[in-house]
Scaffold this active site. Structure first.
Site: not given
Ligand code: MN
Length: 423
Positions: A124, A131, A196, A198, A230, A234, A237, A250, A254, A371
């Site tokens: 990834d 971002h 996420e 992607e 993904d 948080r 993380q 993560k 997926t 975000e």
């Protein structure tokens, strides 16, 4: 290097009527590859091409021999183009193949899918500069964008065992996290579960160990792209990511869309790759005339959310984000391939490279909830009487994507959806 041919002609029509409808994701100009079988069955998955609301079984149609998508991905660009041409000609209005291929069709509504190929390795990247900047501000207000960001495509080795196809049920992960003012971590289900947005880039032929793929050759080693969510915890993380990057935050899930839209289908939607004035130009091994002229992709991506309450009320999902990849990605797919292999690392057919979260320049166009809510501080009003800071159990996240330009046929990616289930 990338040329348009008769398969891209905007006026082509198919004898599969649904493929000719305005707004259809899978017109005859698209022809994406996936692995499918009759839903609920236990037959091996077969290779198919989406056309309208149907799937053409390539083996039943006599177009290929086996069921091995990775073997198909290892083919040369010339072989890929020849297969695309044969499929396109046979599906065209007036083709004699209609009688022969009719029985090789299965309605998409009757099918189930597998991950489109055997994914040996998954990497990834972090190409979404908006971002990276916004998230960097949340984690490190003093230094949002690391000094290496504009020079080296940042990435980490992900995990392929937890990659699944659209429809995935994502069990809320648990783990260690440390609350803002706590001295010690606590253990429990993630309270800050996120998605996420992607793109996934699938590797074609690949390279031998020790032999890099030069950027001039990188396009030949790209097979196609899909939508990729993904899923990210948080809170896990933030506690674990230093010094080696994401790990358990993560690798629990997926989700991919079932169809790989090929680089051939994307040929009309290539775009100039440009750096903003004042930014460093890529080093020579990440630069080529083609990459400058057409290395970028004009793809529009969207994130939709349907909560359990919306589902119960039979309400449609709401759109959270709409973003164009061109505005979001700081590095092209060819640059990622060239960089990944420059040290001699070998990529194999079916390997998957994630783009990283693709967020637009404006706050409302972000590709993650982290975000959109600025770390949970400004919850989103979903317009359904509900708000969200992060994902809750029962939430379904749906990624969609399409390419649309004047004078060419619109093509779509289908969707990648997944639902959060309680721990
Ligand atoms: Mn990611």
């Amino acid at each position: 290097m990338i040329t348009l041919d008769e398969t891209h002609a905007p006026d082509l029509r198919s004898w599969v009527e649904a493929a000719n409808r305005v707004g259809c994701d899978f017109p005859i100009q698209n022809l994406p590859f996936g692995r499918f079988r009759l839903a609920g069955g236990d037959d091996p998955f077969r290779i198919g091409v989406a056309i309208g609301d149907q799937i053409l079984d390539l083996k039943a149609a006599g177009l290929i021999d086996g069921d091995d998508m990775n073997a198909l991905m290892a083919a040369s660009p010339a072989e890929r183009r020849a297969l695309r041409l044969a499929i396109s000609r046979g599906l065209r209005e007036g083709s004699e193949c209609r009688q022969l291929w009719g029985p090789a069709l299965l309605a998409q509504s009757a099918a189930e899918y597998a991950v489109p190929c055997r994914i040996g390795d998954y990497t990834d990247f972090y190409t979404g500069i908006h971002h990276a900047t916004t998230v960097g501000k949340l984690f490190r207000p003093d230094q949002p964008l690391m000094p290496n960001y504009k020079w080296v495509p940042i990435g980490y080795h992900g995990r392929s065992s937890s990659i699944a196809v659209s429809g995935q049920a994502v069990r809320r992960p648990q783990g260690q996290a440390r609350a803002a003012n706590a001295l010690e971590p606590s253990f429990g289900p993630s309270k800050r579960l996120d998605y996420e947005l992607e793109l996934g880039y699938f590797v074609g032929p690949g390279n031998a160990l020790g032999i890099p793929i030069a950027i001039e050759a990188a396009e030949d080693h790209l097979f196609g792209i899909c939508l990729l969510n993904d899923w990210s915890a948080r809170d896990l993380q933030a506690w674990e990511y230093q010094p080696l990057g994401p790990f358990l935050s993560k690798n629990f899930a997926t989700t991919l869309s079932p169809w790989i839209v090929t680089m051939e289908a994307l040929a009309p939607f290539r775009a100039r790759f440009e750096r903003p004035a004042g930014d460093p130009q890529p080093l020579a091994y990440l630069d080529s005339p083609f990459n400058r002229d057409g290395g970028a992709l004009d793809v529009t991506l969207e994130v939709w959310l349907q909560t359990a309450a919306m589902r119960a009320a039979e309400a449609e999902p709401v759109r959270l984000t709409k973003v164009n990849v061109q505005q979001a990605a700081y590095w092209t797919a060819a640059q990622l391939l060239a960089h990944h292999t420059v040290n001699g690392c070998n990529l194999q057919p079916g390997d998957l490279l994630g783009s990283g979260t693709l967020s637009g320049p404006e706050p409302g166009r972000a590709g993650s909830m982290l975000e959109l809510t600025l770390g949970g501080k400004h919850p989103l009003d979903l317009g359904s009487g509900e708000i969200r800071s992060f994902l809750e159990d029962g939430d379904t996240v749906i990624l969609r994507g399409y390419c649309q330009r004047d004078g060419v046929a619109r093509i779509g990616f289908g969707e990648a959806s997944g639902t959060v289930v309680a721990r």
